[in-house]
Write an enzyme that holds these catalytic residues in place. Structure first.
Site, mmCIF file in Angstrom:
data_model
loop_
_atom_site.group_PDB
_atom_site.id
_atom_site.type_symbol
_atom_site.label_atom_id
_atom_site.label_comp_id
_atom_site.label_asym_id
_atom_site.label_seq_id
_atom_site.Cartn_x
_atom_site.Cartn_y
_atom_site.Cartn_z
ATOM 1 C CE LYS A 93 -3.980 -2.159 0.384
ATOM 2 N NZ LYS A 93 -4.975 -2.146 -0.713
ATOM 3 C CG ASP A 144 -3.894 -0.838 -4.041
ATOM 4 O OD1 ASP A 144 -4.417 0.159 -4.561
ATOM 5 O OD2 ASP A 144 -4.556 -1.789 -3.558
ATOM 6 C CD GLU A 183 -4.516 -3.151 -7.095
ATOM 7 O OE1 GLU A 183 -5.464 -3.412 -6.336
ATOM 8 O OE2 GLU A 183 -3.585 -3.946 -7.331
ATOM 9 C CD GLU A 223 -9.571 -2.569 -4.617
ATOM 10 O OE1 GLU A 223 -10.026 -2.393 -3.476
ATOM 11 O OE2 GLU A 223 -8.390 -2.845 -4.840
ATOM 12 C CG ASP A 226 -13.851 -8.447 -5.290
ATOM 13 O OD1 ASP A 226 -14.588 -9.459 -5.263
ATOM 14 O OD2 ASP A 226 -13.182 -8.077 -4.323
ATOM 15 C CG HIS A 231 -9.606 -6.815 -5.458
ATOM 16 N ND1 HIS A 231 -10.697 -7.001 -4.620
ATOM 17 C CD2 HIS A 231 -8.686 -6.134 -4.737
ATOM 18 C CE1 HIS A 231 -10.446 -6.438 -3.453
ATOM 19 N NE2 HIS A 231 -9.244 -5.909 -3.482
ATOM 20 C CD GLU A 271 -5.312 -8.433 -4.102
ATOM 21 O OE1 GLU A 271 -4.838 -7.572 -3.337
ATOM 22 O OE2 GLU A 271 -6.327 -8.253 -4.807
#
Length: 384
Positions: A172, A200, A226, A252, A275, A302, A337
């Site tokens: 992150k 991300d 991301e 996502e 997702d 995702h 992922e």
């Protein structure tokens, strides 16, 4: 003789099983937009008149989808399993005022996943055989984590060792350029030059901030960036594509293939990340995969929920053709992922959870999704 129409297999009952794992405020972790102290989802069970149960996952906190169940039951109860696509689009068309960014789409995602599981069990076929066939026997997974944390002792430095068993990882960022550089530098120095590192930002930046962040971290060798921008900033993605220094991934928080087409048709992203517990299930996921093929973009689902969502993502990637390459010479197969945080909703909810070995997950060949919830675990994780 097998009845391939599935005429005898109809939906008799839909049951929702909310599940919740509480980390507590001290153990909260998350992204640039904020931390979470609990993780939850809803397991959707579709029972047929032939005695089969199929299971799927609906995204979101427990209760997020429950309010919509009575709304859709009249359409789904008694319907043939094989008619799920027509039912899905009928509901969207009839209720267009609702939009798609809501709990209804999460519920329909879980139903779609569960129907595919039931169809596979009904006909003795794994899900990947229902959505295009198996293009690969195993799928590569990357370690996903590197979260912001409430407890500094549980921060990035403490999380990095969990990536050692993976060929690639994602951390992150999104709290400012200087912090982005510090986090990426720490990951690179700790994990070494061979580790493939993605980042991300969870859409926490505007265009100028993303460009500054990209310029600053690109020298560290970043696989993809991301959610650099908000999902609603389609113009921003168009502007970013021409100036990006790192491949762009997102998806996502996009609902249905229609939203992905807005970014894939003009080719303003390099990687689509649906997702399946949110975007419309395996049916929409397959359509998004086909859009990726048409637009020469990469697909990487995702996954942040339960073991059912992970299994569905594995089947989707297993069925994604390697075009324009062939499987034997596929340079970079699509990733799935795999969250490296403690996640009992993935690891303890199923009788036999899928686990990576050497950075790969073997594609299940058992009928349906190839995994089965443990009913005692469903009850154990039920919110009290």
């Amino acid at each position: 003789m097998t009845d391939w129409t599935g005429g005898a297999a109809r939906i008799a009952r839909i049951t929702l099983h909310p599940v919740l794992h509480v980390m507590g405020e001290a153990g909260a972790y998350g992204m640039a937009r904020g931390l979470v102290a609990a993780r939850g989802a809803t397991i959707v069970e579709v029972e047929t008149n032939t005695g089969i149960s199929g299971f799927g996952e609906a995204w979101g906190p427990p209760g997020f989808t429950a309010a919509y169940l009575d709304f859709v039951l009249a359409d789904w109860r008694g319907a043939r399993l094989v008619d799920h696509g027509a039912l899905f689009h009928r509901l969207l068309a009839r209720n267009y005022h609702f939009g798609v960014q809501n709990g209804l789409m999460a519920l329909l995602s879980g139903i779609d996943m569960a129907v595919h599981d039931a169809l596979g069990k009904e006909h003795g076929l794994p899900v990947h055989a229902l959505i295009g066939g198996r293009a690969r026997d195993s799928v590569p997974v990357y370690g996903s984590g590197g979260y912001f944390t409430a407890d500094p002792a549980l921060g990035l430095q403490a999380q990095l060792p969990r990536f050692r068993d993976f060929p690639a990882c994602k951390i992150k960022i999104g709290r400012g350029v200087a912090d982005d550089v510090a986090r990426v530098r720490l990951a690179r120095e700790t994990l070494g030059p061979e580790m493939r590192i993605a980042v991300d930002a969870n859409g926490n930046y505007g265009l100028d901030q993303v460009l500054a962040s990209m310029r600053a971290i690109a020298p560290f060798g970043i696989e993809w960036y991301e959610e650099p921008l908000s999902p609603a900033d389609e113009e921003g993605y168009r502007a970013l594509m021409a100036r990006r220094e790192i491949p762009v991934a997102t998806g996502e928080a996009l609902y249905t293939a229609f939203a992905f087409d807005h970014l894939l048709a003009p080719r303003v992203i390099d990687m689509a990340q649906p997702d399946l517990a949110l975007c419309g299930g395996l049916s929409q996921g397959r359509l998004i995969g086909q859009l990726c093929t048409l637009r020469h973009a990469r697909l990487s689902p995702h996954v942040w929920g339960t073991g059912l969502g992970l299994a569905a993502a594995v089947h989707l990637v297993a069925a994604q053709p390697p075009y324009p390459a062939v499987t034997e010479s596929e340079v970079d197969p699509p990733w799935v992922e795999y969250d490296v945080a403690d996640n009992p909703l993935r690891d303890e909810l199923l009788r036999e959870p899928l686990r990576p070995v050497g950075g790969m997950i073997a594609v299940p060949d058992a009928p349906g999704l190839g995994v089965e919830p443990d009913r005692a675990a469903l009850e154990r994780f039920r919110p009290r």
